[in-house]
Design a protein around this motif. Structure first.
Motif, PDB file in Angstrom:
ATOM      1  N   THR A 232       0.819  -1.216   0.000  1.00  0.00           N
ATOM      2  CA  THR A 232       0.000   0.000   0.000  1.00  0.00           C
ATOM      3  C   THR A 232       0.850   1.262   0.000  1.00  0.00           C
ATOM      4  OG1 THR A 232      -1.707  -1.212   1.218  1.00  0.00           O
ATOM      5  CG2 THR A 232      -1.864   1.184   1.214  1.00  0.00           C
ATOM      6  N   ILE A 233       1.992   1.223   0.704  1.00  0.00           N
ATOM      7  CA  ILE A 233       2.788   2.442   0.869  1.00  0.00           C
ATOM      8  C   ILE A 233       3.802   2.627  -0.251  1.00  0.00           C
ATOM      9  CG2 ILE A 233       4.397   3.633   2.397  1.00  0.00           C
ATOM     10  CD1 ILE A 233       3.082   2.257   4.737  1.00  0.00           C
ATOM     11  N   PHE A 234       4.479   1.551  -0.669  1.00  0.00           N
ATOM     12  CA  PHE A 234       5.623   1.705  -1.557  1.00  0.00           C
ATOM     13  C   PHE A 234       5.422   1.090  -2.938  1.00  0.00           C
ATOM     14  CE2 PHE A 234       7.493   1.742   2.748  1.00  0.00           C
ATOM     15  CZ  PHE A 234       8.034   3.011   2.717  1.00  0.00           C
ATOM     16  N   ARG A 235       5.035  -0.171  -2.999  1.00  0.00           N
ATOM     17  CA  ARG A 235       5.072  -0.874  -4.278  1.00  0.00           C
ATOM     18  C   ARG A 235       3.975  -0.421  -5.226  1.00  0.00           C
ATOM     19  NH1 ARG A 235       5.667  -5.220  -0.459  1.00  0.00           N
ATOM     20  NH2 ARG A 235       7.869  -5.800  -0.263  1.00  0.00           N
ATOM     21  N   LEU A 236       2.761  -0.257  -4.709  1.00  0.00           N
ATOM     22  CA  LEU A 236       1.651   0.073  -5.603  1.00  0.00           C
ATOM     23  C   LEU A 236       1.658   1.520  -6.096  1.00  0.00           C
ATOM     24  CD1 LEU A 236      -1.809  -1.431  -5.407  1.00  0.00           C
ATOM     25  CD2 LEU A 236      -1.686   1.006  -5.720  1.00  0.00           C
ATOM     26  N   PRO A 237       2.001   2.538  -5.284  1.00  0.00           N
ATOM     27  CA  PRO A 237       1.914   3.915  -5.776  1.00  0.00           C
ATOM     28  C   PRO A 237       2.740   4.201  -7.027  1.00  0.00           C
ATOM     29  CG  PRO A 237       2.036   3.922  -3.400  1.00  0.00           C
ATOM     30  CD  PRO A 237       2.259   2.513  -3.835  1.00  0.00           C
ATOM     31  N   SER A 433     -10.269  -0.394 -15.856  1.00  0.00           N
ATOM     32  CA  SER A 433     -10.964   0.712 -16.519  1.00  0.00           C
ATOM     33  C   SER A 433     -10.826   2.014 -15.745  1.00  0.00           C
ATOM     34  CB  SER A 433     -12.438   0.370 -16.702  1.00  0.00           C
ATOM     35  OG  SER A 433     -12.598  -0.813 -17.457  1.00  0.00           O
ATOM     36  N   LEU A 434     -10.823   1.926 -14.406  1.00  0.00           N
ATOM     37  CA  LEU A 434     -10.700   3.122 -13.581  1.00  0.00           C
ATOM     38  C   LEU A 434      -9.348   3.814 -13.782  1.00  0.00           C
ATOM     39  CD1 LEU A 434     -12.132   4.814 -11.388  1.00  0.00           C
ATOM     40  CD2 LEU A 434     -11.035   3.350  -9.688  1.00  0.00           C
ATOM     41  N   VAL A 435      -8.289   3.038 -13.950  1.00  0.00           N
ATOM     42  CA  VAL A 435      -6.974   3.636 -14.203  1.00  0.00           C
ATOM     43  C   VAL A 435      -6.975   4.386 -15.525  1.00  0.00           C
ATOM     44  CG1 VAL A 435      -4.545   3.103 -14.584  1.00  0.00           C
ATOM     45  CG2 VAL A 435      -5.795   1.914 -12.808  1.00  0.00           C
ATOM     46  N   TYR A 436      -7.609   3.836 -16.531  1.00  0.00           N
ATOM     47  CA  TYR A 436      -7.645   4.504 -17.833  1.00  0.00           C
ATOM     48  C   TYR A 436      -8.502   5.763 -17.796  1.00  0.00           C
ATOM     49  CZ  TYR A 436      -5.384   0.354 -19.706  1.00  0.00           C
ATOM     50  OH  TYR A 436      -4.501  -0.664 -19.968  1.00  0.00           O
ATOM     51  N   LYS A 486      -6.190   6.919  -3.809  1.00  0.00           N
ATOM     52  CA  LYS A 486      -7.394   6.205  -4.235  1.00  0.00           C
ATOM     53  C   LYS A 486      -7.074   4.784  -4.676  1.00  0.00           C
ATOM     54  CE  LYS A 486      -9.073   7.285  -8.214  1.00  0.00           C
ATOM     55  NZ  LYS A 486      -9.709   8.058  -9.297  1.00  0.00           N
ATOM     56  N   HIS A 487      -6.099   4.623  -5.537  1.00  0.00           N
ATOM     57  CA  HIS A 487      -5.785   3.285  -6.048  1.00  0.00           C
ATOM     58  C   HIS A 487      -5.106   2.411  -5.000  1.00  0.00           C
ATOM     59  CE1 HIS A 487      -7.002   3.581 -10.259  1.00  0.00           C
ATOM     60  NE2 HIS A 487      -6.632   4.849 -10.206  1.00  0.00           N
TER      61      HIS A 487
END
Length: 602
Positions: A232-237, A433-436, A486-487
């Motif tokens: 949540t903090i490092f890899r995904l952002p 779809s939300l990312v796009y 959000k993501h």
């Protein structure tokens, strides 16, 4: 029947109850007389036995077995309200014998023998009499035996008492049932009375030595939970931001293609027709280019008739809350139009393909079909263009205002976006779809910033560039932070791993390289016609204001020169971005293939 015990014969005179004078009072007197006689005999026997306890052993269960009983005469019955109470007097009198023997200091063996005789007493058949009374107050006489212990002495005597109240011995016996024994509960389950026994100091000291102070509300984590925290903090952002940025450049490349590649192909088609002077059926690509050019021209012409200053002052007259409401409403309609225009443009391209490949006998049908789809696409694009123009004017109003309207707009809008997205359930395809959508939104914000820049060039007075840069930086940073938050939490709440965003990026790279089949659906759908109409409408006054005041031929020359310079710049930028996307997509797809190959080998 008469039984002998110890050579003595014991018999009881049965009282007659047929006397009509006062049978109840006579029964009381005779019972008292009989009880006193028995008590005297029992006391004398206890005195004689106390001298030599073993001289007169009880046989056949004790003296109680020598009683000649009739249950119907020695058991009184009474009831009220339809019930019945049966009290056996002889059992109570026999119990008093045991109490007296124990009080006189008799040996425990004799008391045990007497009590054994009581337990082994054969009552025969007990007959219960139900006496129906008019009310519950009219009860039959009952015998209550009470044992009182005072100053170490025992006074045990059978007391016969007639009362109108119900017998309360039942309540006293219920209070001593084992299930209600408070001491037993405390011994078996000390925690049940923890708050009664423990003092505050003992409680606090015990809490200090019980390990984790939050053990009642949290659990011990594991490696999976630790990975979720760092995901949540490092890899995904950074993976999410990389995907949104690549999507932004894909949208930008499509926008530049509309302004550079499409006009060049249209000019080549017109030059071929003029050179050959023969009309040939256009290909699908050429029909689609003419259709897009017609949509773009219609939108630019109609937007040129729009008074931007009028809309600007109408929006600026609203309060901060109304600005927030207006901007959110326009943003919602922007997303709806973006989705709808993608479907409309697909139908237009389908009709263009049918028109280019249809047989001559069905040409009329396909022409009318293409015209209807073209009209629908023009109308939808014009509506979307006006929505984007109003949204750009609203953002420009917030930036120019000096009452922190921009900050209030960004805070309210972005946190409303978090609230409306984070706490919902999403599947992996929905997140894709939300990312796009966020990539398209990022490009629309860039077109709004270009509109604000053009308005500042035309109307701003004094030093404005520094404040403009600060505001633009604030807008982009807030948008980036909100998208990351959000993501990150959408992925956390829906158990989506960061590797999923790498898979989304791989699909986008394959879409950029056109590696997908024709039947595969491209997830990133972006129609640049409406943003292009807004940008052309905004930049036209800037070019007009910088034209030198020369005669018309020179003005046409400067217009052509500026147009050529702009086209060359946009073409160079298109080539740079397009080649960069191709290189990045090729590298990333090959990297993913190698990673999958090594994974299968392992």
């Amino acid at each position: 029947m008469a039984l002998r015990n110890g050579g003595r014969k014991i018999s009881f005179e049965v009282l007659s109850v047929e006397d009509e004078s006062d049978p109840t009072e006579r029964n009381r007197k005779k019972r008292r007389h009989r009880a006193s006689k028995k008590k005297k005999k029992l006391l004398d026997r206890a005195d004689s036995d106390s001298a030599d306890p073993r001289s007169a052993p009880l046989e056949n269960g004790g003296a109680c077995n020598g009683f000649e009983l009739d249950a119907s005469r020695y058991c009184g019955g009474g009831g009220g309200g339809g019930g019945s109470v049966v009290v056996c007097e002889e059992v109570r009198e026999a119990e008093s014998v045991c109490a007296v023997a124990e009080a006189r200091g008799a040996e425990s063996e004799e008391a045990t023998a007497v009590r054994g005789g009581i337990e082994g007493f054969n009552f025969g058949e007990l007959r219960q009499r139900n006496v129906n009374c008019g009310s519950s107050e009219d009860l039959a006489a009952s015998v209550v035996v009470r044992d009182e212990k005072e100053d170490g002495g025992v006074n045990a005597s059978p007391v016969e008492k007639a009362t109108n109240e119900p017998d309360r011995n039942v309540v006293k016996k219920l209070e001593t049932v084992e299930s209600l024994d408070w001491k037993r509960i405390m011994a078996e389950d000390p925690n049940f009375v923890f708050s009664v026994e423990k003092s505050p100091v003992s409680y606090f000291l015990e809490e200090m030595h019980n390990g984790n102070s939050l053990r009642s509300t949290t659990t011990l984590g594991n490696e999976k939970e630790r990975e979720r925290v760092y995901d949540t903090i490092f890899r995904l952002p950074w993976r999410c931001e990389l995907l949104i940025d690549v999507g932004f450049f894909v949208c930008f490349d499509s926008f530049l293609s509309l302004l550079t590649v499409m006009p060049a192909r249209i000019m080549m088609t017109i030059w071929r027709l003029l050179k050959t002077r023969q009309f040939k059926r256009l290909s699908t690509m050429e029909v689609s280019d003419f259709g897009c050019f017609l949509i773009l021209s219609s939108g630019v012409v109609l937007l040129q008739q729009t008074d931007i200053s009028l809309i600007y002052h109408m929006i600026r007259g609203q309060g901060t809350i109304k600005l927030y409401v207006v901007y959110n409403v326009l943003e919602i309609f922007d997303k709806l139009c973006q989705s709808f225009n993608g479907d409309v443009l697909q139908t237009l391209f389908l009709s263009a393909e049918g028109l280019a490949n249809c047989p001559p006998e069905s040409m009329r049908f396909w022409i009318w079909r293409f015209i209807s789809d073209q009209a629908l696409a023009v109308a939808a694009s014009i509506v979307h263009s006006f929505i984007l123009l109003a949204q750009a004017i609203t953002l420009s109003t917030c930036i120019v205002a000096h009452n922190n309207a921009l900050f209030a707009l960004l805070v309210s809008n972005n946190f409303a976006e978090i609230k409306s997205n984070v706490f919902k359930r999403y599947s992996k395809d929905n997140v894709h779809s939300l990312v796009y959508f966020d990539s398209v939104e990022r490009f629309h914000i860039s077109s709004f910033i270009l509109f604000v820049l053009a308005q500042n060039i035309l109307e701003a007075e004094g030093p404005w560039f520094e404040s403009f840069l600060i505001n633009i930086l604030l807008v982009y940073v807030c948008e980036m932070i909100i998208d990351i938050i959000k993501h990150s939490f959408i992925a956390k709440f829906n158990d989506i791993k960061p590797i999923a965003y790498s898979e989304f990026l791989e699909d986008l790279c394959k879409q950029t390289l056109n590696m997908q089949t024709e039947s595969a659906k491209k997830n990133l759908t972006f129609v640049p016609l409406a943003p292009a109409c807004v940008v052309i409408r905004v930049l036209t006054p800037v070019y007009t204001a910088n034209l030198p005041p020369n005669p018309l031929p020179w003005r046409l020359f400067w217009i052509l020169l500026f147009s050529a310079m702009t086209y060359v710049m946009l073409t160079s930028l298109k080539v740079l971005i397009g080649m960069g996307l191709q290189k990045h997509a090729t590298w990333y797809v090959n990297r993913c293939k190698k990673r999958k190959h090594h994974f299968h080998e392992d």
